[in-house]
Design a protein around this motif. Structure first.
Motif, PDB file in Angstrom:
ATOM      1  N   MET A  69       0.826  -1.207   0.000  1.00 38.21           N
ATOM      2  CA  MET A  69       0.000   0.000   0.000  1.00 38.21           C
ATOM      3  C   MET A  69       0.864   1.264   0.000  1.00 38.21           C
ATOM      4  N   LEU A  70       1.969   1.219   0.755  1.00 36.14           N
ATOM      5  CA  LEU A  70       2.863   2.361   0.815  1.00 36.14           C
ATOM      6  C   LEU A  70       3.492   2.636  -0.549  1.00 36.14           C
ATOM      7  N   ARG A  71       3.873   1.567  -1.255  1.00 40.74           N
ATOM      8  CA  ARG A  71       4.444   1.742  -2.585  1.00 40.74           C
ATOM      9  C   ARG A  71       3.418   2.321  -3.550  1.00 40.74           C
ATOM     10  N   PHE A  72       2.173   1.890  -3.414  1.00 40.98           N
ATOM     11  CA  PHE A  72       1.098   2.406  -4.242  1.00 40.98           C
ATOM     12  C   PHE A  72       0.915   3.905  -4.018  1.00 40.98           C
ATOM     13  N   LEU A  73       0.925   4.331  -2.747  1.00 46.59           N
ATOM     14  CA  LEU A  73       0.774   5.750  -2.439  1.00 46.59           C
ATOM     15  C   LEU A  73       1.950   6.565  -2.978  1.00 46.59           C
ATOM     16  N   LEU A  74       3.156   6.006  -2.883  1.00 50.99           N
ATOM     17  CA  LEU A  74       4.334   6.712  -3.355  1.00 50.99           C
ATOM     18  C   LEU A  74       4.287   6.909  -4.871  1.00 50.99           C
ATOM     19  N   VAL A  75       3.915   5.851  -5.592  1.00 48.56           N
ATOM     20  CA  VAL A  75       3.832   5.945  -7.054  1.00 48.56           C
ATOM     21  C   VAL A  75       2.775   6.953  -7.479  1.00 48.56           C
ATOM     22  N   ARG A  76       1.607   6.917  -6.822  1.00 49.28           N
ATOM     23  CA  ARG A  76       0.535   7.847  -7.170  1.00 49.28           C
ATOM     24  C   ARG A  76       0.916   9.290  -6.844  1.00 49.28           C
ATOM     25  N   THR A  77       1.635   9.482  -5.739  1.00 50.52           N
ATOM     26  CA  THR A  77       2.041  10.833  -5.366  1.00 50.52           C
ATOM     27  C   THR A  77       3.031  11.396  -6.365  1.00 50.52           C
ATOM     28  N   ILE A  78       3.999  10.581  -6.774  1.00 47.50           N
ATOM     29  CA  ILE A  78       4.976  11.035  -7.772  1.00 47.50           C
ATOM     30  C   ILE A  78       4.281  11.343  -9.097  1.00 47.50           C
ATOM     31  N   GLY A  79       3.251  10.576  -9.424  1.00 46.62           N
ATOM     32  CA  GLY A  79       2.541  10.792 -10.679  1.00 46.62           C
ATOM     33  C   GLY A  79       1.714  12.052 -10.722  1.00 46.62           C
ATOM     34  N   ILE A  80       1.551  12.734  -9.576  1.00 48.03           N
ATOM     35  CA  ILE A  80       0.777  13.978  -9.558  1.00 48.03           C
ATOM     36  C   ILE A  80       1.459  15.065 -10.385  1.00 48.03           C
ATOM     37  N   LEU A  87      -7.054  19.096  -6.135  1.00 46.62           N
ATOM     38  CA  LEU A  87      -8.135  18.539  -5.334  1.00 46.62           C
ATOM     39  C   LEU A  87      -8.707  17.284  -5.975  1.00 46.62           C
ATOM     40  N   VAL A  88      -8.842  17.284  -7.292  1.00 47.19           N
ATOM     41  CA  VAL A  88      -9.357  16.102  -7.982  1.00 47.19           C
ATOM     42  C   VAL A  88      -8.396  14.925  -7.837  1.00 47.19           C
ATOM     43  N   ILE A  89      -7.111  15.178  -8.026  1.00 48.58           N
ATOM     44  CA  ILE A  89      -6.127  14.102  -7.930  1.00 48.58           C
ATOM     45  C   ILE A  89      -6.050  13.559  -6.502  1.00 48.58           C
ATOM     46  N   VAL A  90      -6.006  14.462  -5.523  1.00 50.14           N
ATOM     47  CA  VAL A  90      -5.965  14.029  -4.131  1.00 50.14           C
ATOM     48  C   VAL A  90      -7.247  13.282  -3.763  1.00 50.14           C
ATOM     49  N   GLY A  91      -8.383  13.740  -4.279  1.00 49.89           N
ATOM     50  CA  GLY A  91      -9.639  13.036  -4.025  1.00 49.89           C
ATOM     51  C   GLY A  91      -9.634  11.634  -4.605  1.00 49.89           C
ATOM     52  N   ASN A  92      -9.090  11.473  -5.811  1.00 48.11           N
ATOM     53  CA  ASN A  92      -8.981  10.134  -6.395  1.00 48.11           C
ATOM     54  C   ASN A  92      -8.072   9.239  -5.558  1.00 48.11           C
TER      55      ASN A  92
END
Length: 321
Positions: A1-12, A296-301
């Motif tokens: 889950m942590l890796r998933f959050l890291l990848v999504r955060t970098i993709g912002i 806001l949209v990206i963080v909401g997703n």
């Protein structure tokens, strides 16, 4: 889950760059320019004056140069200044975001609480009078235009009955108080709630009905478990997963979807700021609004994905959590 959050955060970051490029190109391609808006029309200045003001504002340079300069300033924390009145864009955005998030938070929490109650009530009693009434209300909600509903509420409760204020976030010239703020919130919150609650109720109702007909719920009932045990341990955790994911995803959608409501009620939020500056071709403020809404949209997703994973063990294993 942590890796998933890291990848999504970098993709912002690349997502924001792509959105900003598209928004910048669309804004610059729109007819009109801020110089004409400031002067009250092109007929009030000579062509030489018009070109001189464009040069002073940096709007005579190629689009890619203007975008590059804007991107560098944003990266350094400088959101620029309004072309219309010279105010700092960051201060304008912070003021507007606070009012928008206040409005959206009240609506969001109200919709979640009422959708859980009405959706569960209708879903657990299919084909009953309550089910038909709640389903009819949710269908009607989908068909109500927010703009028309807001005007009708103003006409009834502000003009005819004189109960609630029709515009603004507080009375002009008076010290702001919690009671006054709540009075100004009633009609905008009611407008957004009544025009957006339908999908929330229908989603909870459908999930509850599907879960009630599943084999594990029937098996739990056959074992003689109490109704509360069946509901709390088997029904709600499985039925509310899709709803919680939608609730997280819908929060930023509400932010970007209340532009018209903020304009109707004169609410000093992000939507009204964007519409007001769009008419003046105030590009720095418009771009700031676009970036904030995109974040806001990206963080909401991302929040929706995390909530869905929290209620679904299969997703947690998939994401490495």
């Amino acid at each position: 889950m942590l890796r998933f959050l890291l990848v999504r955060t970098i993709g912002i970051v690349p997502q924001l760059i792509v959105v900003s490029m598209i928004a910048f190109a669309i804004m610059m391609a729109a007819p009109g320019d801020p110089v004409s808006s400031l002067a009250g029309g092109a007929e009030h200045m000579t062509e030489a004056d018009h070109q001189r003001v464009l040069k002073n504002l940096g709007l005579d340079r190629p689009l890619h140069v203007q975008y590059g300069d804007w991107l560098l300033r944003i990266a350094s924390g400088d959101w620029g200044h309004s072309l219309r009145d010279g105010r700092e864009v960051s201060g304008m955005l912070l003021y507007a975001i606070g009012h928008t998030l206040t409005l959206v938070a009240y609506v969001w929490l109200l919709m979640i609480a009422s959708a859980l109650v009405f959706g569960y009530w209708a879903g657990s009693r299919p084909r009953s009078a309550a089910d038909y009434a709640i389903s009819g209300f949710s269908t009607l909600s989908l068909a109500i235009p927010p703009f028309w509903l807001g005007l009708m509420l103003i006409l009834i409760f502000s003009v005819m009955l004189d109960i609630f204020p029709s515009s603004g976030a507080a009375k002009i010239g008076m010290r702001e108080s919690l009671g006054d703020r709540l009075m100004h919130l009633v009609l905008p919150v009611a407008t957004i709630y009544l025009s957006h609650i339908g999908p929330y109720i229908r989603l909870v109702r459908g999930s509850v009905q599907d879960t009630l007909s599943s084999g594990f719920v029937r098996a739990a009932r056959a074992r003689g478990l109490s109704r509360w045990t069946v509901v709390s341990r088997y029904l709600l955790p499985n039925a509310l997963g899709p709803f919680i994911a939608w609730a997280g995803f819908s929060f930023p959608l509400l932010v970007s979807g209340i532009f018209v409501v903020e304009w109707v009620f004169g609410w000093p939020g992000l939507g009204r700021l964007f519409l007001r500056t769009a008419m003046a071709r105030d590009y720095p403020v418009m771009m700031g609004c676009v970036i904030v809404i995109c974040v806001l949209v990206i963080v909401g997703n991302l929040l929706a994905d995390c909530l869905a994973a929290a209620f679904n063990p299969k997703l947690r294993r998939t994401h490495g959590g």
